[in-house]
Design a protein around this motif. Structure first.
Motif, PDB file in Angstrom:
ATOM      1  N   ASN A 324       0.830  -1.219   0.000  1.00  0.00           N
ATOM      2  CA  ASN A 324       0.000   0.000   0.000  1.00  0.00           C
ATOM      3  C   ASN A 324       0.859   1.263   0.000  1.00  0.00           C
ATOM      4  O   ASN A 324       0.557   2.236  -0.688  1.00  0.00           O
ATOM      5  N   ASP A 325       1.938   1.185   0.735  1.00  0.00           N
ATOM      6  CA  ASP A 325       2.903   2.286   0.758  1.00  0.00           C
ATOM      7  C   ASP A 325       3.526   2.468  -0.639  1.00  0.00           C
ATOM      8  O   ASP A 325       3.688   3.590  -1.133  1.00  0.00           O
ATOM      9  N   ALA A 326       3.833   1.340  -1.292  1.00  0.00           N
ATOM     10  CA  ALA A 326       4.420   1.400  -2.637  1.00  0.00           C
ATOM     11  C   ALA A 326       3.436   2.058  -3.620  1.00  0.00           C
ATOM     12  O   ALA A 326       3.844   2.848  -4.477  1.00  0.00           O
ATOM     13  N   PHE A 327       2.149   1.718  -3.488  1.00  0.00           N
ATOM     14  CA  PHE A 327       1.146   2.338  -4.372  1.00  0.00           C
ATOM     15  C   PHE A 327       1.083   3.850  -4.149  1.00  0.00           C
ATOM     16  O   PHE A 327       0.953   4.618  -5.102  1.00  0.00           O
ATOM     17  N   GLU A 328       1.155   4.261  -2.890  1.00  0.00           N
ATOM     18  CA  GLU A 328       1.128   5.703  -2.598  1.00  0.00           C
ATOM     19  C   GLU A 328       2.313   6.407  -3.230  1.00  0.00           C
ATOM     20  O   GLU A 328       2.183   7.475  -3.821  1.00  0.00           O
ATOM     21  N   ARG A 329       3.480   5.786  -3.095  1.00  0.00           N
ATOM     22  CA  ARG A 329       4.676   6.388  -3.693  1.00  0.00           C
ATOM     23  C   ARG A 329       4.565   6.416  -5.211  1.00  0.00           C
ATOM     24  O   ARG A 329       4.974   7.379  -5.859  1.00  0.00           O
ATOM     25  N   MET A 330       4.002   5.349  -5.777  1.00  0.00           N
ATOM     26  CA  MET A 330       3.858   5.292  -7.232  1.00  0.00           C
ATOM     27  C   MET A 330       2.908   6.392  -7.705  1.00  0.00           C
ATOM     28  O   MET A 330       3.160   7.040  -8.723  1.00  0.00           O
ATOM     29  N   ALA A 331       1.822   6.601  -6.967  1.00  0.00           N
ATOM     30  CA  ALA A 331       0.856   7.638  -7.341  1.00  0.00           C
ATOM     31  C   ALA A 331       1.519   9.012  -7.331  1.00  0.00           C
ATOM     32  O   ALA A 331       1.188   9.882  -8.126  1.00  0.00           O
ATOM     33  N   LYS A 332       2.477   9.194  -6.430  1.00  0.00           N
ATOM     34  CA  LYS A 332       3.174  10.489  -6.345  1.00  0.00           C
ATOM     35  C   LYS A 332       4.373  10.544  -7.287  1.00  0.00           C
ATOM     36  O   LYS A 332       5.021  11.575  -7.387  1.00  0.00           O
ATOM     37  N   GLY A 333       4.695   9.428  -7.933  1.00  0.00           N
ATOM     38  CA  GLY A 333       5.870   9.386  -8.803  1.00  0.00           C
ATOM     39  C   GLY A 333       7.169   9.321  -8.009  1.00  0.00           C
ATOM     40  O   GLY A 333       8.238   9.552  -8.539  1.00  0.00           O
ATOM     41  N   ASP A 334       7.057   8.988  -6.730  1.00  0.00           N
ATOM     42  CA  ASP A 334       8.219   8.997  -5.837  1.00  0.00           C
ATOM     43  C   ASP A 334       8.710   7.558  -5.644  1.00  0.00           C
ATOM     44  O   ASP A 334       8.369   6.903  -4.670  1.00  0.00           O
ATOM     45  N   MET A 335       9.482   7.051  -6.597  1.00  0.00           N
ATOM     46  CA  MET A 335       9.897   5.651  -6.496  1.00  0.00           C
ATOM     47  C   MET A 335      11.113   5.387  -7.374  1.00  0.00           C
ATOM     48  O   MET A 335      11.447   6.166  -8.238  1.00  0.00           O
ATOM     49  N   ALA A 336      11.737   4.257  -7.111  1.00  0.00           N
ATOM     50  CA  ALA A 336      12.795   3.794  -8.007  1.00  0.00           C
ATOM     51  C   ALA A 336      12.119   3.382  -9.318  1.00  0.00           C
ATOM     52  O   ALA A 336      10.920   3.547  -9.480  1.00  0.00           O
TER      53      ALA A 336
END
Ligand SMILES: [Zn+2]
Ligand SMILES: [Zn+2]
Length: 349
Positions: A324-336
């Motif tokens: 769920n945390d990964a999805f949030e980061r993905m939605a914000k474009g904040d990810m590797a």
């Protein structure tokens, strides 16, 4: 077969453990124990209902790597213990002209997606790779080359084939001039694959912030779309541009970068674009095209290609309870570049 996964129960995309059954093996089915599951931007869009209403609970995931656990009585391609993979589709009619050509993704009778699609026989809604096991007919199971790093291979099944297919379709080879818009999950795979094909690759991005990353992947550098002078100077300098931007945007500044007969291929945005100017299209026979994943034969080909050229996605490994945390980061474009779930973190019960 009883299994467990992580499912969204409504469109707020929050996923929780979900116990469910995989179908009994049909004669041509392969049961796979999933080891790794890539996390794709379309997982987020689908569970959110951005692309249409879904049936819940829904287990997403279509970048699947695992080992064969059991096989149906007629299966000939695989045996227990084989390292295998499953991508974005798990069935098609197998009878139309497109299926005959190995382009099952364009099946005239509709493909069955790995999750959220009705099964062609039972009508049950398919469930994806954020789970311990999956059952797939053997024609849609891919074989992983022996020397492949399984922990990094999952994103090849969607991000890899989605960018490999247009590179092949438009004949990219040594010396081809390729632009890649965006350096996320799809974009960074487009860069690595095109570089491995011998192309001269330039990343197109708003700023030069990620230029070191781009160069480390073999790109010449970044052309910043915010730099009007540099954009002018780069007019007519690309044979092919792969556009991976997953949101509404204006393609006109990019079509001007194409040489005569050049093509801009959209693989990211599913939905509207800003209205394009037709002048660059008309005055240079330039094209705006789209492309959807790739057929099974071509997906097998990209796996072999990646094994041969040592091309792997940049992966960040997470445990399933971090999804769920990964999805949030993905939605914000904040990810590797790509998140991969280590399915060993999901206890089978
Ligand atoms: Zn995907
Ligand atoms: Zn078909």
């Amino acid at each position: 077969m009883k299994t467990v996964g992580y499912a969204a129960h409504n469109s707020d995309a929050h996923m929780v453990p979900y116990h469910f059954e995989r179908r009994d093996l049909r004669a041509n089915d392969v049961a796979i124990e999933i080891l790794y599951s890539g996390v794709c931007h379309s997982d987020l869009h689908t569970v959110n209902g951005d692309w249409g209403p879904q049936s819940y609970p829904l287990v997403p995931g279509h970048e699947i790597v695992g080992v064969v656990q059991s096989i149906g009585t007629d299966v000939t391609k695989y045996k227990i213990g084989d390292k295998v993979a499953v991508g974005c589709m798990v069935d098609s009619c197998q009878a139309c002209d497109q299926c005959d050509k190995g382009e099952e993704q364009y099946c005239r009778n509709g493909l069955t997606m790995t999750y959220g699609s009705p099964d062609r026989i039972s009508g049950d809604i398919t469930q994806g790779g954020y789970s311990k096991h999956i059952v797939v007919r053997e024609e849609f199971v891919l074989s992983l080359p022996e020397n492949m790093d399984l922990s990094k291979s999952a994103p090849i099944l969607c991000a890899g084939i989605t960018t490999y297919s247009p590179l092949r379709t438009w004949g990219v080879k040594a010396g081809s001039r390729v632009g890649v818009i965006g350096l996320g999950g799809l974009g960074h795979m487009a860069v690595k694959l095109a570089v491995a094909m011998g192309a001269e690759v330039t990343v197109l991005s708003r700023s030069k912030k990620k230029e070191q990353d781009a160069k480390a992947m073999g790109a010449l550098g970044i052309l910043a779309s915010s730099d009007e002078e540099a954009m002018q100077a780069a007019a007519n300098s690309f044979d092919l541009i792969i556009d991976t931007v997953p949101a509404k945007h204006d393609v006109t500044p990019y079509t001007q970068l194409l040489d005569i007969d050049g093509t801009l291929v959209i693989v990211g945005q599913v939905g509207p674009l800003e209205e394009p100017m037709t002048i660059p299209l008309i005055t240079g026979r330039r094209r705006i095209a789209g492309s959807l994943i790739g057929g099974i034969e071509e997906t097998q080909e990209v796996l072999e290609f990646c094994a041969k050229h040592n091309v792997y996605p940049e992966c960040e490994m997470i445990n399933v309870d971090q999804i769920n945390d990964a999805f949030e980061r993905m939605a914000k474009g904040d990810m590797a570049h790509r998140i991969v779930i280590d399915m060993a973190s999901l206890a089978a019960e």
